[in-house]
Design an enzyme around this catalytic site. Sequence first.
Site, mmCIF file in Angstrom:
data_model
loop_
_atom_site.group_PDB
_atom_site.id
_atom_site.type_symbol
_atom_site.label_atom_id
_atom_site.label_comp_id
_atom_site.label_asym_id
_atom_site.label_seq_id
_atom_site.Cartn_x
_atom_site.Cartn_y
_atom_site.Cartn_z
ATOM 1 N N ASP A 84 -2.942 -39.460 -40.761
ATOM 2 C CA ASP A 84 -1.514 -39.175 -40.902
ATOM 3 C C ASP A 84 -0.960 -39.962 -42.103
ATOM 4 O O ASP A 84 -1.160 -41.179 -42.188
ATOM 5 C CB ASP A 84 -0.820 -39.604 -39.597
ATOM 6 C CG ASP A 84 0.619 -39.150 -39.516
ATOM 7 O OD1 ASP A 84 0.960 -38.134 -40.153
ATOM 8 O OD2 ASP A 84 1.396 -39.806 -38.789
ATOM 9 N N HIS A 85 -0.270 -39.282 -42.995
ATOM 10 C CA HIS A 85 0.321 -39.931 -44.182
ATOM 11 C C HIS A 85 -0.668 -40.817 -44.938
ATOM 12 O O HIS A 85 -0.418 -42.009 -45.178
ATOM 13 C CB HIS A 85 1.551 -40.765 -43.793
ATOM 14 C CG HIS A 85 2.697 -39.928 -43.357
ATOM 15 N ND1 HIS A 85 3.480 -39.206 -44.231
ATOM 16 C CD2 HIS A 85 3.160 -39.650 -42.123
ATOM 17 C CE1 HIS A 85 4.389 -38.531 -43.555
ATOM 18 N NE2 HIS A 85 4.217 -38.764 -42.272
ATOM 19 N N HIS A 177 11.382 -39.608 -39.306
ATOM 20 C CA HIS A 177 10.506 -40.280 -38.341
ATOM 21 C C HIS A 177 11.335 -41.200 -37.451
ATOM 22 O O HIS A 177 12.314 -41.785 -37.913
ATOM 23 C CB HIS A 177 9.471 -41.151 -39.065
ATOM 24 C CG HIS A 177 8.399 -40.361 -39.763
ATOM 25 N ND1 HIS A 177 8.087 -40.542 -41.080
ATOM 26 C CD2 HIS A 177 7.549 -39.403 -39.311
ATOM 27 C CE1 HIS A 177 7.090 -39.733 -41.409
ATOM 28 N NE2 HIS A 177 6.756 -39.021 -40.358
ATOM 29 N N ASN A 229 4.479 -32.938 -35.394
ATOM 30 C CA ASN A 229 3.990 -34.304 -35.179
ATOM 31 C C ASN A 229 4.902 -35.096 -34.242
ATOM 32 O O ASN A 229 6.120 -35.146 -34.459
ATOM 33 C CB ASN A 229 3.947 -35.059 -36.512
ATOM 34 C CG ASN A 229 2.913 -34.509 -37.463
ATOM 35 O OD1 ASN A 229 2.286 -33.494 -37.188
ATOM 36 N ND2 ASN A 229 2.731 -35.197 -38.575
ATOM 37 N N VAL A 230 4.266 -35.731 -33.261
ATOM 38 C CA VAL A 230 5.022 -36.536 -32.298
ATOM 39 C C VAL A 230 4.379 -37.918 -32.197
ATOM 40 O O VAL A 230 3.175 -38.029 -31.954
ATOM 41 C CB VAL A 230 5.015 -35.875 -30.900
ATOM 42 C CG1 VAL A 230 5.758 -36.744 -29.890
ATOM 43 C CG2 VAL A 230 5.612 -34.482 -30.961
ATOM 44 N N THR A 232 6.843 -41.295 -31.880
ATOM 45 C CA THR A 232 7.796 -42.202 -31.219
ATOM 46 C C THR A 232 8.047 -41.840 -29.749
ATOM 47 O O THR A 232 8.158 -42.728 -28.902
ATOM 48 C CB THR A 232 9.129 -42.217 -32.001
ATOM 49 O OG1 THR A 232 8.828 -42.533 -33.366
ATOM 50 C CG2 THR A 232 10.093 -43.239 -31.454
#
Length: 287
Positions: A84-85, A177, A229-230, A232
Site C-alpha cells: 500500500d502506497h 485517509h 481500501n479500509v 482506520t
Amino acid sequence: MLVSAKEMLEKAVAGHYAVGQFNINNLEWTKAVLLTAEECKSPVILGVSEGAGKYMTGFKTVQAMVKEMIDGLGITIPVATHLDHGSYEGCLKCIDAGFTSIMFDGSKYPIEENVAKTKELIAICKEKGMSIEAEVGAIGGEEDGVIGQGECADPQECKMIADLGVDMLAAGIGNIHGKYPENWAGLSFETLDAIQQLTGKMPLVLHGGTGIPDDMVKKAIDLGVAKINVNTDCQLSFADATRKYIEAGKDLEGKGYDPRKLLKPGTDAIMQTVKEKMELFGSVGKA
Ligand code: 13P
C-alpha cells in the site's frame, strides 16, 4: 489461494461491485480478514503499508505468514498480498519478497517522473505475473507518515497513467485517509465520472474507505470504483472492543490476561467490520 489482483478486479468491474483492501498489522489482523473473506466467499486484498511491513519485521515475513496461514486455515478464496502506497524502493522489496501485487505511489512526483517510474515497475510486474496500482492526485490525510492534501486528480493525467498498462488506478476525488472532518465536502463524483469516461474499464481505487457514507460508496462503485481500501475502521473497532474488555476488568478474571483471550474481542470486532464492508461493497459470494 494467493493470486494477483488483476482478475478479481476485472470481474468486479464487470459485476459492478468492489473488492475490499483491508490493511493488516499483525497475525490477528491477517487471520481475522482471511477468515471473514472465506466465510463471506469474497475475494480479498491484504494491504501492507511500508510502516506495517517494517513493524511485522519485513515484507518477507508478511508474505510467508500469509502464505502459510492460507494453507493452515484452508482458505480457498482468491487473496492478493498488496503493498500500500509504496515507494519505488519499497516496490522492489515487495517484488523480491513474493507479494502478488504492489501499489506505486508516485503522486508526489511531477507527472513525467510518475509516468517514468510507474512504467519501469509495470514491466517488472508483467514479467512476474503481479498486478500493479498507480496513483494520481494525492489522497488526503495522513497514513503511516504519508501525508496528502486530498486534491482531485486531473482526468487527463489519469488517462496517461492508465494507458501505460496499470491494473488499477487510485485517483484522488476528495477522499481522505483516517476520520473525515466535520466540514468534509464529500467525494467529487464529477471528477470520478470524468476519470471513468477517459479510462474506460480501468478498475478505479477508492482510498480512505473509513467513514464514507454508504450511499456515496455505492455511487462510487456505480461510477467504476472496483477496489476500496479500509484501514482506520478496523483499527477503531479493534481498539474499542479491547478497551471495553479491559475496562470491564475481564483481563483480571481467571486467565483473562492470556493474549489469546485479551486480543479476542478486538479480533472478533475486526471480523464484524470486514463483513459489513464486504456486504456494502457487494463482494460477498463473488469468490
Ligand atoms: P482509511 O484508513 O481511511 O480506511 O484508508 C485506508 C487506505 O486508503 C489505505 O491505503
